[in-house]
Design a protein around this motif. Structure first.
Motif, PDB file in Angstrom:
ATOM      1  N   ARG A 118       0.810  -1.169   0.050  1.00 26.33           N
ATOM      2  CA  ARG A 118      -0.027   0.032   0.107  1.00 26.33           C
ATOM      3  C   ARG A 118       0.720   1.300  -0.042  1.00 26.33           C
ATOM      4  O   ARG A 118       1.813   1.463   0.717  1.00 26.33           O
ATOM      5  N   GLN A 143       0.389   5.388   0.284  1.00 29.09           N
ATOM      6  CA  GLN A 143      -0.680   6.605   0.354  1.00 29.09           C
ATOM      7  C   GLN A 143       0.073   7.987   0.403  1.00 29.09           C
ATOM      8  O   GLN A 143       1.235   8.002   1.196  1.00 29.09           O
ATOM      9  N   ILE A 201      -0.135  11.443   1.540  1.00 32.35           N
ATOM     10  CA  ILE A 201      -1.005  12.450   2.399  1.00 32.35           C
ATOM     11  C   ILE A 201      -0.611  13.771   2.290  1.00 32.35           C
ATOM     12  O   ILE A 201       0.367  14.356   2.483  1.00 32.35           O
ATOM     13  N   VAL A 203      -5.980  12.452   0.866  1.00 33.63           N
ATOM     14  CA  VAL A 203      -5.513  11.438   0.823  1.00 33.63           C
ATOM     15  C   VAL A 203      -5.735  10.847  -0.337  1.00 33.63           C
ATOM     16  O   VAL A 203      -6.681  10.454  -0.878  1.00 33.63           O
ATOM     17  N   ARG A 204      -4.403  10.197  -1.128  1.00 31.65           N
ATOM     18  CA  ARG A 204      -4.560   9.579  -2.244  1.00 31.65           C
ATOM     19  C   ARG A 204      -3.851   8.268  -2.035  1.00 31.65           C
ATOM     20  O   ARG A 204      -2.802   8.211  -1.601  1.00 31.65           O
ATOM     21  N   SER A 205      -4.496   7.105  -2.657  1.00 35.36           N
ATOM     22  CA  SER A 205      -3.916   5.706  -2.516  1.00 35.36           C
ATOM     23  C   SER A 205      -3.672   5.509  -3.824  1.00 35.36           C
ATOM     24  O   SER A 205      -4.283   5.570  -4.653  1.00 35.36           O
ATOM     25  N   ILE A 255     -12.524   3.569  -2.153  1.00 35.21           N
ATOM     26  CA  ILE A 255     -12.011   4.560  -1.276  1.00 35.21           C
ATOM     27  C   ILE A 255     -13.047   4.713  -0.150  1.00 35.21           C
ATOM     28  O   ILE A 255     -12.459   4.447   1.092  1.00 35.21           O
TER      29      ILE A 255
END
Length: 190
Positions: free
Chosen positions: A110, A112, A114, A118-120, A151
């Motif tokens: 994962r 992310q 920030i 928040v973008r994954s 999301i």
């Protein structure tokens, strides 16, 4: 395990020994400067590069050989670690951490970013074949798209103040579905 990126150091054109569509080699001087900074800051080093045309993203034999070669150097120069590789491609990313022997010890699953939001970023396997969403989310998928619904499915929130408007918010979040970790009201008793 949670890793935090403190800095991204991009090599300048002069920092490459070789740079082609199938090979990238950095100068020892560039790697030494990165490792020195990492040692002084007690940080690990994740070496990242792209596989821009690979349909099924995977570490190449060259990546595997580089890991075996670089692992003892990275761990000797920066014993605090962790150290690893990250590859990015059109379908996502793959990442792994390795020990002093070059054995993979952990898979990065994962990423992310920030900031104001928040973008994954999806792993290659997430991007390749996500599980179908239940039909109950059809309206949400039409409004936010499948990625937006995923999301929402991953969110956890706390609601402070569950009287009046707060109770409606809790109900709407439950239908979204968003996990509610806490619902706090000044009238609540322990």
């Amino acid at each position: 395990m949670r890793l935090i990126v403190r800095e991204i150091i991009r090599p300048a054109p002069d920092d490459y020994i070789a740079r082609s569509p199938i090979e990238v080699s950095l100068t020892p001087m560039f790697l030494s400067s990165v490792l020195k900074r990492a040692r002084l800051e007690r940080a690990g080093v994740i070496l990242a590069h792209s596989h821009p045309v690979q349909r099924r993203l995977a570490f190449s034999l060259v990546d595997d050989a580089a890991q075996q070669l670089l692992a003892p150097v990275l761990h000797f120069r920066c014993p605090q670690g962790p150290h690893g590789f990250l590859i990015a491609g059109p379908t996502g990313f793959r990442g792994r951490l390795f020990d002093i022997k070059g054995e993979t010890t952990f898979t990065i699953d994962r990423i992310q970013e920030i900031g104001r939001s928040v973008r994954s970023y999806p792993t290659e396997t997430d991007a390749e074949d996500p599980a179908p969403l239940p039909e109950v989310f059809d309206r949400n998928v039409r409004a936010f798209g499948a990625a937006g619904q995923r999301i929402l499915n991953d969110l956890t929130v706390a609601v402070v103040g569950v009287g009046g408007t707060g109770s409606v918010v809790v109900e709407e979040l439950a239908h979204a579905p968003i996990r509610i970790s806490s619902a706090i009201s000044s009238r609540s008793r322990p």
